[in-house]
Design an enzyme around this catalytic site. Sequence first.
Site, PDB file in Angstrom:
ATOM      1  N   ASP A 278       0.873  -1.172   0.000  1.00  0.00           N
ATOM      2  CA  ASP A 278       0.000   0.000   0.000  1.00  0.00           C
ATOM      3  C   ASP A 278       0.911   1.223   0.000  1.00  0.00           C
ATOM      4  O   ASP A 278       2.143   1.115   0.088  1.00  0.00           O
ATOM      5  CB  ASP A 278      -0.958  -0.059   1.213  1.00  0.00           C
ATOM      6  CG  ASP A 278      -2.210   0.766   0.962  1.00  0.00           C
ATOM      7  OD1 ASP A 278      -3.239   0.508   1.591  1.00  0.00           O
ATOM      8  OD2 ASP A 278      -2.161   1.678   0.112  1.00  0.00           O
TER       9      ASP A 278
HETATM   10  C1  GLC Z   1      -4.330   4.246  -0.258  1.00  0.00           C
HETATM   11  C2  GLC Z   1      -5.202   3.054   0.106  1.00  0.00           C
HETATM   12  C3  GLC Z   1      -5.255   2.008  -0.962  1.00  0.00           C
HETATM   13  C4  GLC Z   1      -5.167   2.691  -2.307  1.00  0.00           C
HETATM   14  C5  GLC Z   1      -3.764   3.238  -2.429  1.00  0.00           C
HETATM   15  C6  GLC Z   1      -3.524   3.983  -3.751  1.00  0.00           C
HETATM   16  O1  GLC Z   1      -3.651   4.709   0.855  1.00  0.00           O
HETATM   17  O2  GLC Z   1      -4.983   2.405   1.354  1.00  0.00           O
HETATM   18  O3  GLC Z   1      -6.458   1.253  -0.779  1.00  0.00           O
HETATM   19  O4  GLC Z   1      -5.447   1.788  -3.353  1.00  0.00           O
HETATM   20  O5  GLC Z   1      -3.426   4.069  -1.338  1.00  0.00           O
HETATM   21  O6  GLC Z   1      -4.270   5.160  -3.759  1.00  0.00           O
END
Ligand code: GLC
Length: 747
Positions: A278
């Site tokens: 993430d």
């Molecule tokens: C965010 C989220 C994730 C998302 C990623 C890209 O912090 O936790 O679900 O897909 O970053 O935006």
Amino acid sequence: MMKKFYIVFFVLALFTSCSKCKNGQSSIDCKVDSLLQLMTFEEKIGQLNQIDAGYVSPEIKAGITSGAIGSLLNCPAQNINEVQHLAVDSTRLGIPLLIARDVIHGYKTIFPIPLAQACSWDTAAVALCGKVSALEAIADGIKYTFTPMIDVTHDPRWGRIAEGYGEDSYLTSVMGVAMINGLQGSDLADGKHIAACAKHFAGYGLTESGRDYNVANTSEERLRNWILPPFKAAAEAGVATFMAGFNELNGVPVSGNKYLLKDILRNEWNYDGMVISDYFSIEQMFVENYTPTRGDAAREGINAGVDMDMMGHVYINHLDSLVKAGAVSMETIDNAVRNVLKLKFKLGLFDNPYIDDSNLGSTHYSPDALNASLKVAEESVVLVKNDSVLPLDASKVKRILITGPLANAPYEQMGTWCFDGDKTHSVTPLDAIKEQYGDRVDIVFEPALDFSRSTDLEGVERAVKAASKADVILAFVGEEAILSGEAKCRADISLPGVQNELIKKLADIGKSLVMVVMAGRPLTIGEQMEQSDATLIAFHGGTMAGKALSNIIFGESVPSGKLPVTFPKMVGQIPIYYNDYKTGRPADYRPTLLNEIPVEARQTSLGFCTYHLDAGVGPLMEFGYGLSYTTFEYSPVSLSKSEIVAGDTITASCTITNTGGYDGTEIVQLYIHDKFASLVRPVKELKGFKRVIIPKGESVTVEFPITAKDLSFYNNSSELVCEPGEFEVWIASSSGLNDNGKIFTLK
Ligand code: GLC
């Protein structure tokens, strides 16, 4: 001139070496291995690096040209061809970029939030959202998106409950697979489908106190029986990627968790797709003092099996020294790069990474897309109370007051995780009702509150005044979009601002009051439901939410939604969920409530059972609950056998009759309880459901085959067991019906 040489050399090498494919190796695996052999160490590390390119800066362009970036997150459509040409024309091997963006419940045409989609209990509806989302996104160069979020949760305080499919593992599993199939189709290179992502692996929905990014602790039994099944289903469905989450699970950050990412995902489930972190989640292991340095965090991430580093900059900055120090093997690096390249080949990026940017946006908001969003939005609405007020008859109602902060809120109704939806395309409840019925009904609009958190009582007074002259009041209340989603958690989940006062004042007028709740989570609306004559739960319904609600309110469409999540009476009841445990002190009678206790009551005078003095027993509304404009009668369940042996199938069936005045769709639910087992088992668990259309006056018989798979569970030794004994079966319209089920025995 040198560039051309490399390309020719690479293509030749690619094809000549393919003639040496290892036997049984797929052509993509063969191409990947051939390419891998040509890559320098730096080029390999660059493929593991994803950068947020919301603005394509000179530094990002330089990073692409130097081969230090393998993927971009959030690259604007107008820059896609430029950055792909940089990658293909300016780097030694011309490896195209993987372009990603969050297309969670629609790209331009926004569908209901996933929690609302789960109310449809319609896998075809969820798949339709995926299909339309992919079509709109790919036109802008997006080939990879981070959905479905399949983190089950028991906590409506958690803002991300909006983004998942509710509390149940089985429902979340089938909804997640439907979204994956809708997004990915059968060919990721067909120009209509994009790569999906099962996230956040795993346990994110357990976050303590519903506060985002908080710790998550659970037993092996709970992990295996509740948290993991949706992810296992996603892996079996061929989801292209997994995302490791932000949380720790039992003390170990999941972005460095070998048990989850290697032992279970790779070794038990044989998953061979790509795993991405993430946003910063690898680097966060340093932030939370799990590792003393960022380099150590990179080591934990890559050695646990996270292939790509989203925005953490720790792979690009530290893998070189880690490999040189022997802390990370080249085999590990190659495996990660292989997973990235495989995805790029599957997506057809090596054949054509470019888009037609001559007419960007021309495929967005098509009539098909909007109609799809409308269909899903209609199926996502749950009727939870109706004292003979709905549906409204436009030929009989003279004046309607439309009020509330969500009545005409084109941005808010799209909900959270809506980066690209354009509110000018939204159809609000006010728009739709005026457009459809404005010629026959006198429609008065008084918003009362300009936004959900407003405390402006003056507006409320204006609405109350207008209400006194109306026949029916339609109050659209709920939450602004910003009040749910990532890092948007609430400790008080009642209606924000002075909406409760608004509902109370409107109710006191004595006219028919319909409350429509548009929010990103279950809310504690018990009192407001009592004050209303009818209540609809719509969550955030997307671009076409208003049209869907108008169709439901005026009977153009008959509501069929069922709740995918429990609504607590009070926030203090959380966690409260349908598949809980009987306990040794079941509250199988109505206990004394706080305001009924006599003064100086004796300590033993209230009995001893499991409940809260100030909340009583049970939730406001249970999982699986939802009404229709018609009524359905269920026959007793019948079983094809009264006892079976392992390997047998038993069929449970029930005849459902539409006893009301409307053709309707009923979501028939199958629940099973394992009465005695080596572990205490939930009082019931959803094991199947069917959406059946039943014309008024007619009956349909529904059958559910039950196999050992439905009777099995994981014990605390991570063993999947199916134990002999008695099982109780219900076929019902909701989880809340507790009449005795039918018993069969597994010998
Ligand atoms: C965010 C989220 C994730 C998302 C990623 C890209 O912090 O936790 O679900 O897909 O970053 O935006």
